[in-house]
Design an enzyme around this catalytic site. Structure first.
Site, PDB file in Angstrom:
ATOM      1  N   SER A  49       1.544  -1.230  -0.126  1.00 45.20           N
ATOM      2  CA  SER A  49      -0.129  -0.064  -0.335  1.00 45.20           C
ATOM      3  C   SER A  49       0.935   1.316   0.011  1.00 45.20           C
ATOM      4  O   SER A  49       1.662   1.327  -0.886  1.00 45.20           O
ATOM      5  CB  SER A  49      -1.141  -0.176   1.203  1.00 45.20           C
ATOM      6  OG  SER A  49      -1.787   1.332   1.458  1.00 45.20           O
ATOM      7  N   HIS A  96      -7.645  -4.683  -1.488  1.00 46.59           N
ATOM      8  CA  HIS A  96      -7.552  -3.503  -0.802  1.00 46.59           C
ATOM      9  C   HIS A  96      -6.413  -4.725  -0.183  1.00 46.59           C
ATOM     10  O   HIS A  96      -6.717  -4.877   1.588  1.00 46.59           O
ATOM     11  CB  HIS A  96      -7.097  -2.953  -0.450  1.00 46.59           C
ATOM     12  CG  HIS A  96      -5.892  -2.096   0.167  1.00 46.59           C
ATOM     13  ND1 HIS A  96      -5.171  -1.155  -0.856  1.00 46.59           N
ATOM     14  CD2 HIS A  96      -5.442  -1.168   1.690  1.00 46.59           C
ATOM     15  CE1 HIS A  96      -4.530  -0.581  -0.359  1.00 46.59           C
ATOM     16  NE2 HIS A  96      -4.052  -0.910   0.895  1.00 46.59           N
ATOM     17  N   ASP A 127      -9.928  -3.142  -6.116  1.00 52.02           N
ATOM     18  CA  ASP A 127      -9.259  -2.325  -4.634  1.00 52.02           C
ATOM     19  C   ASP A 127      -9.995  -1.055  -4.658  1.00 52.02           C
ATOM     20  O   ASP A 127      -9.502  -0.401  -5.552  1.00 52.02           O
ATOM     21  CB  ASP A 127      -7.463  -2.156  -4.998  1.00 52.02           C
ATOM     22  CG  ASP A 127      -7.293  -1.846  -3.500  1.00 52.02           C
ATOM     23  OD1 ASP A 127      -7.527  -1.270  -3.214  1.00 52.02           O
ATOM     24  OD2 ASP A 127      -5.995  -2.411  -3.774  1.00 52.02           O
TER      25      ASP A 127
END
Length: 377
Positions: free
Chosen positions: A215, A375, A346
């Site tokens: 991320s 995610h 996502d």
């Protein structure tokens, strides 16, 4: 003349039809799509007398069947977590889980940055060794304590025949790291990771170093690699759910919906607000012109970004911060083998923020796209 079909035959036919449907619509619909430069232009990773020139594409197609094999390259979600939303929520809720795959104890090392900040490195299985080292970074508000990082550390270290060690580079203020500087980290702040890499390189001059980012940590890692260009000391990198374009992910993260309102924003904001409270003993530079009341009352991530990161970083506004922090502006300069893994459903780092064409143009890069996964799910 009449034809009779037994109930058992009907059942078998129904099951067969159901199996065909599931394979066509569910399993085959979960294939991994690999985007990279073609066989002629893919970057040469190594060259030996026996193998000749070995490219990044060669390595992916010979040693990574889960990304390239027509029968194996699938990410099939658990049936009761069939959507990206459900997978993201599940991953977020189990972030602190401790189980057999993540029951490890780190060895901690503290580093002091140029501005006096403290950054912690959590090592597994230990600091000392001669094998390769994987430097890992989490997403916003995350740390070495997250389940997927602990599981990754254990899996990499215990399956490595070369004594691989994992060093999780915790963002300043996270993982109970002492807060000794008023300057927080942000999505494009690469100085701490750069210092950690050089520290590990000095201590392990003969070891290969790899980078792994999740991320926001993936954005920082990617930006760092691009900034370093041909001088990058990492041997390779893997990034999972990298946002690439922070303005796209920023808009997605701050949108009002079930995921953001009740899962993502509360989890991230609680972590960041705890860090802010822990830093209350530090004097802020008056030129930053921080509105303390707005910081204390912030409910959304963008409010903290606007009041802290924009002002401290000297950006004109929130959009200027997003543009300058985005690693998409640096991927053209990546000069080491680099693999990104992103999911198409996502909601935190939407796929339209991924610079697809750049993965075809840069021979050092490859992108694995999966239809499902949410995610970090």
């Amino acid at each position: 003349m009449s034809f009779l079909v037994s109930p058992s035959a009907l059942g078998v036919a129904a099951l067969g039809a159901l199996g065909y449907f599931l394979r066509q619509r569910y399993i085959d619909g979960c294939r991994v799509e690999l985007i990279t430069s073609d066989a002629k232009t893919s970057a040469i990773v190594r060259q030996t007398d026996t193998e000749g020139a070995v490219t990044l594409r060669d390595i992916l197609f010979t040693t990574c069947p889960s990304l390239t094999d027509p029968e194996l390259a699938r990410m099939v979600p658990t049936p009761y977590l069939a959507t990206g939303l459900m997978q993201t929520i599940y991953a977020t809720l189990r972030i602190r889980l401790r189980d057999a795959s993540s029951d490890i104890e780190y060895a901690r090392e503290l580093l002091t940055m140029e501005d006096g900040a403290t950054v912690s490195l959590d090592w597994y299985p230990g600091i000392k060794g001669e094998g390769p080292v994987a430097l890992v970074m989490s997403g916003v508000g995350g740390s070495s304590q997250e389940h997927h990082l602990r599981a990754l550390a254990k899996g990499l270290a215990e399956s490595s025949p070369t004594g691989l060690r994992v060093a999780v580079v915790n963002h300043r203020g996270t993982a109970r790291t002492p807060i000794t500087s008023a300057r927080p980290y942000d999505s494009g702040f690469t100085d701490d990771f750069r210092a950690a890499v050089m520290h590990v390189r000095r201590r392990n001059p003969q070891s290969k170093l790899a980078g792994i980012g999740f991320s926001m940590g993936a954005n920082i890692l990617t930006k760092y690699i691009g900034e370093e260009g041909s001088a990058c000391v990492l041997a390779c990198a893997v990034c999972v759910c990298c946002p690439f374009d922070i303005s796209v992910s920023g808009a997605a993260m701050n949108k009002s919906n079930l995921l953001n309102n009740y899962v993502f924003q509360p989890a991230v904001m609680s972590t960041l607000m705890r860090a802010i409270k822990r830093a209350q003993h530090l004097a802020l530079d008056p030129k930053w012109n921080i509105d303390h009341e707005k910081v204390r009352n912030a409910k959304r991530l963008w409010e903290l970004e606007e009041q802290l990161l924009v002002k401290i970083g000297g950006y004109k506004d929130l959009n200027d911060y997003y543009v300058n922090a985005s690693c998409t502006n640096y991927v053209d300069k990546i000069d080491i083998p680099y693999l990104a893994i992103n999911s198409l459903d996502d909601r935190i780092t939407p796929p339209h923020g991924i610079p697809m064409d750049k993965f075809k143009d840069n021979p050092n890069m490859a992108l694995a796209l999966v239809p499902h996964g949410g995610h970090l799910g």
